[in-house]
Scaffold this active site. Structure first.
Site, mmCIF file in Angstrom:
data_model
loop_
_atom_site.group_PDB
_atom_site.id
_atom_site.type_symbol
_atom_site.label_atom_id
_atom_site.label_comp_id
_atom_site.label_asym_id
_atom_site.label_seq_id
_atom_site.Cartn_x
_atom_site.Cartn_y
_atom_site.Cartn_z
ATOM 1 C CB VAL A 55 -0.939 0.029 1.220
ATOM 2 C CG1 VAL A 55 -1.813 1.290 1.191
ATOM 3 C CG2 VAL A 55 -1.821 -1.210 1.251
ATOM 4 C CG ASP A 161 -11.768 -11.486 7.420
ATOM 5 O OD1 ASP A 161 -11.765 -11.972 8.567
ATOM 6 O OD2 ASP A 161 -10.723 -11.255 6.770
ATOM 7 C CG ASN A 355 -34.467 3.626 8.105
ATOM 8 O OD1 ASN A 355 -33.550 4.370 7.769
ATOM 9 N ND2 ASN A 355 -35.207 2.958 7.233
ATOM 10 C CD GLU A 364 -35.070 8.128 6.663
ATOM 11 O OE1 GLU A 364 -34.883 7.270 7.539
ATOM 12 O OE2 GLU A 364 -34.423 8.161 5.582
ATOM 13 C CG ASP A 387 -32.831 9.017 -6.678
ATOM 14 O OD1 ASP A 387 -31.718 8.476 -6.499
ATOM 15 O OD2 ASP A 387 -33.879 8.378 -6.865
ATOM 16 C CG ASP A 389 -28.755 5.785 -7.420
ATOM 17 O OD1 ASP A 389 -29.754 6.442 -7.042
ATOM 18 O OD2 ASP A 389 -28.039 5.137 -6.649
ATOM 19 C CG ASP A 425 -9.867 14.478 -26.844
ATOM 20 O OD1 ASP A 425 -9.758 15.316 -25.933
ATOM 21 O OD2 ASP A 425 -10.408 14.731 -27.941
#
Length: 481
Positions: A55, A161, A355, A364, A387, A389, A425
């Site tokens: 890393v 994990d 929530n 909300e 919104d 998506d 480009d």
């Protein structure tokens, strides 16, 4: 008023574009490409190493943003398919307590994953340094972890994990927020589906995972072990060998024997016992953990009325922005802004998210507006414009893009980086074909792209140069506060 049309531009073009609002999801900007890392990044130092590779800390040349680069050698035995799955999963996830991914660059020898740089180190390292945490601090950290896993389980994703080594601090402050990393073993699941593949780390693995017959509640067990370790400094189940540890996990009960437990509340101990129930059917779900009073004590309630009101007002005004500015805002927020810069906005998001599922519903948002005294609004329009998506909710990055103080997070370097991202480009100008390529994975149509160029193209050459780009982005559209 939204973005001003370029000088000499026909105003009817702008009016048409306001009816065709464009929002771009953050995942559109997460590219996977072949090339050399040094073309876009300057190598600073090596900050970690493991069996997977190394890393590095790197600096993005255009924006000067620092990122962590996970570099994996193609010469070693790696599961490329699993790596691609991990990248795909991280592209989809959008939560304040899950590490962000920016891009993937593959060269002849390595695959390089560019991610958010969390400078505070691992949770494991802080536990070793401090031995254990106060109950107040542990509950704060636990809230972050539970929120992230609740979001994952809502998306039908199990981590598999969870351990202190896979949880990083954003910075080195005591009250730093946490980020969950390493989704290489995660898996999308179906309701009531059992998984059979053994995955996990000895001290933190659930008993049913050892038996290779488990579901998403294995994550709850792992979080329970992490909470236990944070409060006393040692794991609840111990052994000299891996086999001994597994035997202890399957047969022994949780006990609170060390002196560190003398000052821990019964509520905390009760939560741990219910999270570490060996029967997954009787074990708490992540929703039940999130709703537990011990966890909810650390949830951010709407306390900063002025900031909440300003954020929601900015969302209301977002609908007036032209498409080029909206795209640029989305790019800067998702790719260039550091988490600490939007920490206060994150608190607003968490307080609105009643929530705790990591996304905002219409109700909300409506409750937030009512709380701040704003009642005259077109909620349907706000949702439609913010919104990106079109999933019916406002995800975290969508909220930040619409609610942020635009002028505070914009700089010359960031504008140039956004310009370069759209100048596919590298010609020094944004052309029609550049935007076609940039938005090829979206449903943006040719007419919208044409309108983007027409509004910014002051000299009428059919392209957007850097000066035109900066003018349209930084023009006095309205006062974001």
């Amino acid at each position: 008023m939204g973005c001003c049309a370029a000088k000499g531009q026909k105003k009817e073009i702008f009016r048409k574009s306001t009816n065709r609002k464009l929002s771009i999801s953050k995942k559109v900007f997460i590219k996977q490409r072949n090339g050399k890392v040094i073309e876009n990044y300057e190598l600073v130092s090596k900050i970690g190493e493991g069996s997977y590779g190394q890393v590095f800390l790197v600096t993005h040349r255009e924006s000067k943003a620092q990122r962590a680069m996970k570099s994996i050698s193609l010469g070693q035995s790696i599961d490329l398919d699993q790596l691609i799955i991990e990248v795909s999963i991280l592209k989809e996830l959008d939560h304040p307590n899950i590490v962000r991914i920016f891009e993937v660059i593959k060269d002849e020898k390595t695959i390089n994953i560019l991610m958010e740089n969390c400078t505070g180190g691992e949770l494991y390292e802080r536990i070793e340094k401090n031995n254990h945490f106060s109950e107040s601090l542990a509950s704060q950290y636990m809230f972050d972890m539970v929120s992230a896993i609740k979001y994952c389980h809502e998306a039908r994703l199990v981590h598999r994990d969870l351990k202190p080594e896979n949880i990083l601090f954003e910075n080195d402050k005591e009250n730093a927020r946490l980020k969950i990393i390493d989704f290489g073993t995660s898996k999308y699941f179906k309701p009531n589906e059992k998984m059979q593949r053994f995955i996990g780390t000895s001290f933190y693995v659930a008993p049913e995972v050892i038996d290779k017959n488990y579901d998403e509640k294995c994550d709850v067990w792992s979080l329970g072990v992490i909470l236990y370790v944070m409060l006393c400094g040692s794991p609840p189940f111990y052994g000299k060998t891996t086999e001994d540890i597994y035997k202890s996990i399957k047969t022994k009960e949780v006990i609170f024997r060390s002196k560190n437990w003398e000052t821990v509340s019964e509520n905390a101990k009760s939560l741990i016992i219910r999270m570490l129930n060996k029967d997954p059917i009787k074990r708490l779900s992540i929703d039940e953990v999130y709703s537990d009073p011990w966890i909810q004590n650390k949830k951010n309630n709407v306390s900063d009325m002025p900031l909440t009101k300003i954020s929601l007002e900015n969302m209301h005004k977002f609908q007036n922005e032209c498409n080029l500015k909206r795209v640029t805002m989305s790019y800067i927020i998702s790719q260039l802004v550091v988490s600490e810069e939007v920490d206060e906005l994150r608190k607003v998001f968490e307080s609105l998210d009643k929530n705790g599922d990591g996304k905002l519903t219409k109700n909300e948002i409506l409750e937030g507006f009512k709380y701040t005294g704003v009642i005259d609004l077109d909620l349907e329009r706000i949702m439609m414009d913010c919104d990106a998506d079109n999933n019916g909710y406002l995800d975290y990055t969508e909220f930040l893009t619409a609610a942020c103080n635009w002028r505070k997070i914009t700089s010359k370097n960031r504008l140039f980086a956004a310009f370069k991202a759209l100048d596919n480009d590298g010609s020094g100008k944004i052309s029609f074909n550049d935007l076609i390529e940039a938005f090829k994975s979206t449903d943006v149509d040719n007419q919208q792209i044409k309108e983007i160029i027409e509004i910014a193209d002051a000299n009428g050459d059919g392209e957007i140069d850097l000066e035109e780009f900066e003018r349209i982005i930084m023009g006095n559209s309205y006062n974001r506060v």
